[in-house]
Each structure stands twice: as structure tokens, then as C-alpha cells.
Design a protein around this motif. Sequence first.
Motif, PDB file in Angstrom:
ATOM      1  N   VAL A   1       0.858  -1.210   0.063  1.00  0.00           N
ATOM      2  CA  VAL A   1       0.174  -0.024   0.119  1.00  0.00           C
ATOM      3  C   VAL A   1       0.670   1.210  -0.093  1.00  0.00           C
ATOM      4  O   VAL A   1       0.692   2.074  -0.895  1.00  0.00           O
ATOM      5  CB  VAL A   1      -0.805  -0.035   1.237  1.00  0.00           C
TER       6      VAL A   1
ATOM      7  N   VAL B   1      -1.408   6.509   6.284  1.00  0.00           N
ATOM      8  CA  VAL B   1      -2.133   5.201   6.551  1.00  0.00           C
ATOM      9  C   VAL B   1      -2.261   4.857   7.869  1.00  0.00           C
ATOM     10  O   VAL B   1      -1.495   5.285   8.799  1.00  0.00           O
ATOM     11  CB  VAL B   1      -1.217   3.933   5.894  1.00  0.00           C
TER      12      VAL B   1
ATOM     13  N   VAL C   1      -4.930  -1.325   8.015  1.00  0.00           N
ATOM     14  CA  VAL C   1      -5.829  -2.013   6.987  1.00  0.00           C
ATOM     15  C   VAL C   1      -6.644  -3.028   7.867  1.00  0.00           C
ATOM     16  O   VAL C   1      -6.202  -3.579   8.477  1.00  0.00           O
ATOM     17  CB  VAL C   1      -4.973  -2.674   6.114  1.00  0.00           C
TER      18      VAL C   1
ATOM     19  N   LEU D   1      -8.699  -0.102   3.547  1.00  0.00           N
ATOM     20  CA  LEU D   1      -7.454   0.780   3.843  1.00  0.00           C
ATOM     21  C   LEU D   1      -8.173   1.924   4.531  1.00  0.00           C
ATOM     22  O   LEU D   1      -9.109   2.773   3.859  1.00  0.00           O
ATOM     23  CB  LEU D   1      -6.709   1.179   2.651  1.00  0.00           C
TER      24      LEU D   1
ATOM     25  N   VAL E   1      -4.289   2.704  -5.487  1.00  0.00           N
ATOM     26  CA  VAL E   1      -3.824   1.602  -4.542  1.00  0.00           C
ATOM     27  C   VAL E   1      -4.737   0.275  -5.045  1.00  0.00           C
ATOM     28  O   VAL E   1      -3.776  -0.965  -4.871  1.00  0.00           O
ATOM     29  CB  VAL E   1      -4.562   1.815  -3.088  1.00  0.00           C
ATOM     30  N   LYS E   2      -5.785   0.323  -5.399  1.00  0.00           N
ATOM     31  CA  LYS E   2      -6.369  -1.031  -5.909  1.00  0.00           C
ATOM     32  C   LYS E   2      -5.872  -1.547  -7.339  1.00  0.00           C
ATOM     33  O   LYS E   2      -5.599  -2.837  -7.231  1.00  0.00           O
ATOM     34  CB  LYS E   2      -8.021  -0.927  -6.140  1.00  0.00           C
TER      35      LYS E   2
ATOM     36  N   VAL F   1      -2.670  -3.045  -5.556  1.00  0.00           N
ATOM     37  CA  VAL F   1      -2.625  -3.786  -4.323  1.00  0.00           C
ATOM     38  C   VAL F   1      -4.270  -4.422  -4.410  1.00  0.00           C
ATOM     39  O   VAL F   1      -5.207  -3.847  -3.678  1.00  0.00           O
ATOM     40  CB  VAL F   1      -2.584  -3.154  -2.918  1.00  0.00           C
TER      41      VAL F   1
ATOM     42  N   ILE G   1      -7.059  -4.879  -1.583  1.00  0.00           N
ATOM     43  CA  ILE G   1      -7.681  -3.937  -0.970  1.00  0.00           C
ATOM     44  C   ILE G   1      -9.011  -3.857  -1.272  1.00  0.00           C
ATOM     45  O   ILE G   1      -9.171  -3.945  -2.706  1.00  0.00           O
ATOM     46  CB  ILE G   1      -6.919  -2.533  -0.993  1.00  0.00           C
TER      47      ILE G   1
ATOM     48  N   VAL H   1     -11.273   1.780  -0.153  1.00  0.00           N
ATOM     49  CA  VAL H   1     -10.365   3.033   0.692  1.00  0.00           C
ATOM     50  C   VAL H   1     -11.198   4.000   1.345  1.00  0.00           C
ATOM     51  O   VAL H   1     -12.075   4.377   0.638  1.00  0.00           O
ATOM     52  CB  VAL H   1      -9.076   3.468  -0.323  1.00  0.00           C
TER      53      VAL H   1
END
Length: 96
Positions: free
Chosen positions: A10, A30, A33, A39, A65-66, A69, A72, A75
Motif C-alpha cells: 500500500v 495510512v 488495514v 484501507l 492503491v487497488k 494492491v 484491498i 479505501v
Amino acid sequence: MSNAELLNKVESALNQIRPYLEADGGNVEVLEVTDENVLKLKLLGSCGSCPMSIMTLKAGIEQAVKREVPEIASVEAINVTDIDDPNAVMPERMQS
């Protein structure tokens, strides 16, 4: 994948978009998670008070992010400013 590995991925994804956030005087932190792979973030600087922060979060941060990663699920930011908030302030670069 361990939680630490997930957080590293992330952070790596966020580092790719941080220069764009920083250019507008903002950043992102951050927080966690969750067990459901949500997230949780905190928007920093001008991102925390910008009425476009929900767009930044969904169209920018969440997509980046998706993409990097896929584990996840979503968010969320704990401090998204509502677009109608009378105290919302646009970053100076975006003001005319």
C-alpha cells in the motif's frame, strides 16, 4: 499475505501518487488495514480541507492503491471534507 506485507505494498502504491498530492500541498497517512481489507487513511495538509477531497480519494488514491494492491477491498478516509462544507478551501494552485 501478512498485514505488514500488505501495508508495504500500500505504501509503495501511495508513493507513486504522493508527488501529485504534495504539489497541491497535501499528503496522505495510512492508519490501518482492517480485517476486511479496508484501507483507512487520513488526508493531510490541503487535502484534508479541500472540497474535492472525495474525488481525490476515490478517483485518485483508491484507484492507484487497488491497481497495485488488488487485495484491498476499498479505501476510506476518516476526514473527507464535504463538497458543500462552508469551511472547505481549494488548494491555491486550483483557485483562479
